[in-house]
Design an enzyme around this catalytic site. Structure first.
Site, PDB file in Angstrom:
ATOM      1  N   CYS A 245       0.861  -1.193   0.000  1.00 35.62           N
ATOM      2  CA  CYS A 245       0.000   0.000   0.000  1.00 35.62           C
ATOM      3  C   CYS A 245       0.898   1.244   0.000  1.00 35.62           C
ATOM      4  O   CYS A 245       0.782   2.100   0.865  1.00 35.62           O
ATOM      5  CB  CYS A 245      -0.877  -0.067   1.254  1.00 35.62           C
ATOM      6  SG  CYS A 245      -2.426   0.812   1.125  1.00 35.62           S
ATOM      7  N   HIS A 246       1.784   1.302  -1.006  1.00 37.21           N
ATOM      8  CA  HIS A 246       2.833   2.332  -0.967  1.00 37.21           C
ATOM      9  C   HIS A 246       2.265   3.754  -0.931  1.00 37.21           C
ATOM     10  O   HIS A 246       2.369   4.461   0.067  1.00 37.21           O
ATOM     11  CB  HIS A 246       3.720   2.229  -2.209  1.00 37.21           C
ATOM     12  CG  HIS A 246       4.390   0.917  -2.417  1.00 37.21           C
ATOM     13  ND1 HIS A 246       5.244   0.353  -1.500  1.00 37.21           N
ATOM     14  CD2 HIS A 246       4.380   0.061  -3.478  1.00 37.21           C
ATOM     15  CE1 HIS A 246       5.714  -0.790  -1.978  1.00 37.21           C
ATOM     16  NE2 HIS A 246       5.203  -0.996  -3.169  1.00 37.21           N
ATOM     17  N   ASP A 247       1.741   4.186  -2.064  1.00 40.00           N
ATOM     18  CA  ASP A 247       1.372   5.599  -2.188  1.00 40.00           C
ATOM     19  C   ASP A 247       0.133   5.966  -1.356  1.00 40.00           C
ATOM     20  O   ASP A 247       0.089   7.056  -0.767  1.00 40.00           O
ATOM     21  CB  ASP A 247       1.168   5.950  -3.673  1.00 40.00           C
ATOM     22  CG  ASP A 247       2.457   5.761  -4.467  1.00 40.00           C
ATOM     23  OD1 ASP A 247       3.530   5.602  -3.856  1.00 40.00           O
ATOM     24  OD2 ASP A 247       2.396   5.764  -5.708  1.00 40.00           O
TER      25      ASP A 247
END
Ligand code: RIB
Ligand code: CA
Length: 323
Positions: A245-247
């Site tokens: 769930c990087h960004d």
């Protein structure tokens, strides 16, 4: 629920599946004052990322936000690589959306960043979820930029975690190490959201099915685009069907909805030498056994632990009916 404080925000991104989900989250979060979006080559070309952004914003009902495309090459002139194998041809996992009705802003991304900062009178927050070339160029063009910015949040780097484009380099830092070093060491307040936390906040197939079933346009778009992203993660990085769930996590932190559990202030730079460690984040974590006691010269808050609950919140938000 409204976020704690509402401040003007500019997002610099490379839309990209997870950038798209982050934008949808920001558009659907009450109180977020999204002033502009700028794009850089990374997950796809800068122009394609800008077009994707216009399309994604339109699904969220936000055709009023200026979007400008920026850098296609790194600070030292290399072509910024694209990642169709992660984000699909075109960058949105093969999802096809109608032609955007809103036009692209004619300014270069760098000028939109500087203009937006000036207009916000020192109050602008920046969220960067892509190679940091646009921001580094903006710092070159307007050396007074840090004084115009309240806070910068960067998704990037790996501290105690392996890299994702090399053994040690993460994509947003490693694709333009010179730019990343300039941005991380500039004289502004900065929070870094590295793989250490974004790889541990996982979207699952159960989340994706909820997105597809919930009946909102933003939920459906996120659910459809994530299909490709999940396949990539399952093949290469995770032991289950799902994704990092990087960004979106960086967005949650940037707007104050996610409070990190551990975020020491550390001295960070980037390895810019032409060796095996090029693009690695060099974070001084020597205080690890002493609760990260204060470190002279520290220049970033580095998020090392979150509570793992953001994906649930994210899905709920994207599934909320529009008011
Ligand atoms: O390493 C993760 C980052 O690289 C994210 O911003 C993703 O969108 C890709 O650009
Ligand atoms: Ca990105």
């Amino acid at each position: 629920m409204p976020i704690p404080t509402s401040r003007p925000l500019l997002v610099d991104c490379d839309t990209g599946i997870d950038d798209a989900v982050a934008l949808l989250y920001l558009c659907r979060t009450e109180g977020v004052d999204l002033r502009a979006v700028t794009t850089v080559a990374g997950n796809t070309s800068a122009e394609r990322a800008a077009r994707n952004t216009l399309q994604v914003l339109e699904v969220a009902g936000r055709t009023d936000i200026p979007v400008a495309a920026g850098a296609a090459t790194t600070l030292r002139g290399d072509t910024l690589s694209e990642a169709a194998f992660v984000h699909g041809d075109g960058g949105l996992g093969g999802v096809s959306l109608p032609e955007p009705t809103a036009p692209l802003d004619r300014r270069h991304a760098v000028d939109l960043i500087i203009d937006t900062a000036r207009q916000a009178g020192g109050e602008l927050d920046i969220l960067a979820t892509a190679p940091l070339t646009n921001l580094a160029l903006a710092l070159r063009k307007e050396p007074g930029l840090p004084a115009l910015i309240r806070h910068v949040t960067v998704m990037g780097g790996a501290v105690h975690h392996p890299g994702n484009i090399t053994a040690v380099a993460e994509a947003n830092i490693g694709h333009d190490p010179e730019a990343a070093d300039a941005v991380l060491t500039a004289d502004w307040d900065l929070t870094l959201v590295p793989l250490d936390v974004t790889m541990r906040e996982n979207l699952t197939e159960e989340h994706r099915q909820r997105l597809l079933a919930c009946g909102t346009p933003v939920g459906r778009l996120a659910g459809e685009a994530l299909d490709f992203y999940f396949a990539f993660h399952e093949e290469t990085a995770l032991p289950f069907r799902g994704s990092a769930c990087h960004d979106p996590l960086a967005a949650g932190i940037a707007v104050g909805e996610v409070t990190p559990k551990t975020a020491p202030r550390l001295h960070v730079t980037v390895d810019t030498a032409d060796g095996a460690a090029r693009g690695a984040l060099v974070a001084d974590t020597r205080g690890i056994h002493r609760g990260y006691s204060p470190q002279p010269g520290a220049n970033a808050n580095v998020v090392l632990e979150t509570d793992g609950t953001f994906p649930d919140l994210l899905v709920d938000r994207l599934c909320q009916a529009r008011k």
